[in-house]
Enzyme design. Structure first.
Site, PDB file in Angstrom:
ATOM      1  N   GLU A 161       0.798  -1.351  -0.561  1.00 36.02           N
ATOM      2  CA  GLU A 161       0.157   0.288  -0.368  1.00 36.02           C
ATOM      3  C   GLU A 161       0.946   1.326   0.381  1.00 36.02           C
ATOM      4  O   GLU A 161       0.839   2.240   1.030  1.00 36.02           O
ATOM      5  CB  GLU A 161      -0.523   0.351   0.936  1.00 36.02           C
ATOM      6  CG  GLU A 161      -1.855  -1.522   0.753  1.00 36.02           C
ATOM      7  CD  GLU A 161      -3.119  -1.156   2.291  1.00 36.02           C
ATOM      8  OE1 GLU A 161      -3.875  -1.800   1.830  1.00 36.02           O
ATOM      9  OE2 GLU A 161      -3.272  -0.138   3.331  1.00 36.02           O
ATOM     10  N   GLU A 270      -5.923  -7.751  -1.443  1.00 36.48           N
ATOM     11  CA  GLU A 270      -6.377  -6.876  -0.510  1.00 36.48           C
ATOM     12  C   GLU A 270      -8.183  -6.910  -0.435  1.00 36.48           C
ATOM     13  O   GLU A 270      -8.025  -6.046  -1.741  1.00 36.48           O
ATOM     14  CB  GLU A 270      -5.962  -5.922   0.383  1.00 36.48           C
ATOM     15  CG  GLU A 270      -4.369  -6.314   0.951  1.00 36.48           C
ATOM     16  CD  GLU A 270      -4.226  -5.840   2.134  1.00 36.48           C
ATOM     17  OE1 GLU A 270      -5.267  -4.698   2.900  1.00 36.48           O
ATOM     18  OE2 GLU A 270      -3.514  -4.943   2.232  1.00 36.48           O
TER      19      GLU A 270
END
Length: 376
Positions: A161, A270
């Site tokens: 991320e 995710e």
């Protein structure tokens, strides 16, 4: 809702026909199982139809074909998610017949869109080229160690991320647009380490760059390309409706735009959805009422329907797959950094009211997803 989503998908068919993504690109349905070893050490057991089962074999038997696992550099606050623990996870996944994705956090703790803390061992390095070499050597050494154990991953995430600049000092953390001169040097160093090791050994490894939420990926990959970050194989996205500007029916738009622009397949690395809003321990749950979408109640059936809908949309848009984040993070007696228990048991694939018996969400792995959904 079904007609609305299928209609939106149909509109995209012409747009996704020329994504530049190879027709033989696999479509993965997987799970991040980084927590399993710790959960079992904390006393957790997993069941299917009332019988105790090995969780890795359970996921494989239910149809999962890819396991994602995170790696921290030197987390002194836990003995998990280090190279030893990661090796154990990769071995269990491979023994169960699943492929693997190694997620380098390049930190001693969690990294995400709000924090990208440099490992303590590298904190003294202020020269970008020297830091890039440390990152390169660490990545190479990690892959070599895993290779010696016959555990080389099929895919590698260079960062987790990475919406903001990676390897930042905690006391001078900067949010917003990265310093791309530095950021590109560091990211490319990680990518080059994977490429060089793959070339040296003749063993293919796909490189994934991972951004949280599709709206952020649209600007991030544009800036990355403008600054020379172009040598990667997969665009990885976190997609949680609660935190995204994109509703579920809009998600294929972002996937199509990314694939049309950069000619790389998109994978949701995710996602998650609650099967209940009940909290079974002292640790507060991350996914609460705000995570619930109108079309999908916080119930076992709602969780499954969310996953079926999401995965069909990703498949229809030409995406590469969907990985569920930590479906085995069940409630135990152990502590996290923030509380005792699990912050995710209500979004796991196991029913806390039935001794962690497998929930219907497992059905999403073997569902028959169509490459091109037709509007009804």
């Amino acid at each position: 809702m079904k007609k609305k989503i299928l209609a939106a998908t149909a509109i995209l068919l012409a747009a996704i026909a020329n994504t530049g993504v190879a027709d033989n690109t696999p479509f993965y349905v997987g799970a991040d199982l980084s927590y399993v070893n710790e959960m079992e050490s904390c006393g957790a057991t997993y069941r299917d139809q009332g019988k105790k089962v090995d969780p890795f074999q359970l996921f494989a038997d239910k149809g999962a074909d890819l396991v994602r696992v995170r790696l921290w550099h030197n987390a002194t606050w836990t003995k998990y998610s280090d190279l030893k623990d990661v090796s154990k996870t990769l071995k269990r996944a491979k023994n169960a017949g699943m492929k693997t994705l190694l997620d380098f956090h390049y930190s001693d703790t969690w990294t995400d869109p709000e924090k990208q803390f440099i490992p303590k061992a590298w904190a003294h390095i202020t020269d970008t080229k020297e830091l890039a070499k440390a990152l390169y050597d660490y990545t190479t050494d990690t892959l070599a160690s895993l290779d010696q154990q016959q555990l080389l991953p099929n895919l590698v995430q260079v960062g987790n991320e990475t919406n903001i600049e990676i390897l930042q000092a905690e006391d001078t953390l900067v949010h917003g647009i990265p310093n791309w001169q530095r950021n590109a040097t560091l990211l490319n160093s990680g990518v080059n380490a994977v490429r060089d090791y793959s070339k040296k050994t003749g063993k293919p490894i796909q490189v994934v760059l991972h951004i949280a939420q599709p709206e952020n990926a649209l600007w991030w990959f544009k800036q990355a390309k403008e600054n020379g970050v172009i040598d990667y194989d997969v665009i990885g996205l976190s997609y949680y409706p609660q935190w995204s500007e994109y509703s579920l029916p809009q998600l294929p738009d972002a996937i199509a735009e990314l694939q049309n622009t950069y000619h790389k397949p998109v994978m949701i690395v995710e996602t998650a959805y609650p099967w209940t809003l009940h909290n079974f321990d002292q640790a507060g749950n991350v996914l609460g009422e705000k995570a619930v979408q109108p079309e999908f109640p916080a119930s076992p059936r709602g969780q499954l329907t969310y996953l079926l809908t999401l995965t069909q949309l990703v498949k229809s848009a030409g995406g590469m797959g969907v990985i569920y984040w930590e479906p085995a993070w069940v409630s135990t007696r152990c502590r996290t950094l923030w509380g005792k228990g699990s912050h995710w048991e209500n979004a796991s694939f196991f029913d806390a009211t039935r001794k962690n018996n497998a929930l219907p969400a497992f059905l999403f792995f073997k569902a028959d997803y169509q490459a091109s959904a037709q509007a009804e």
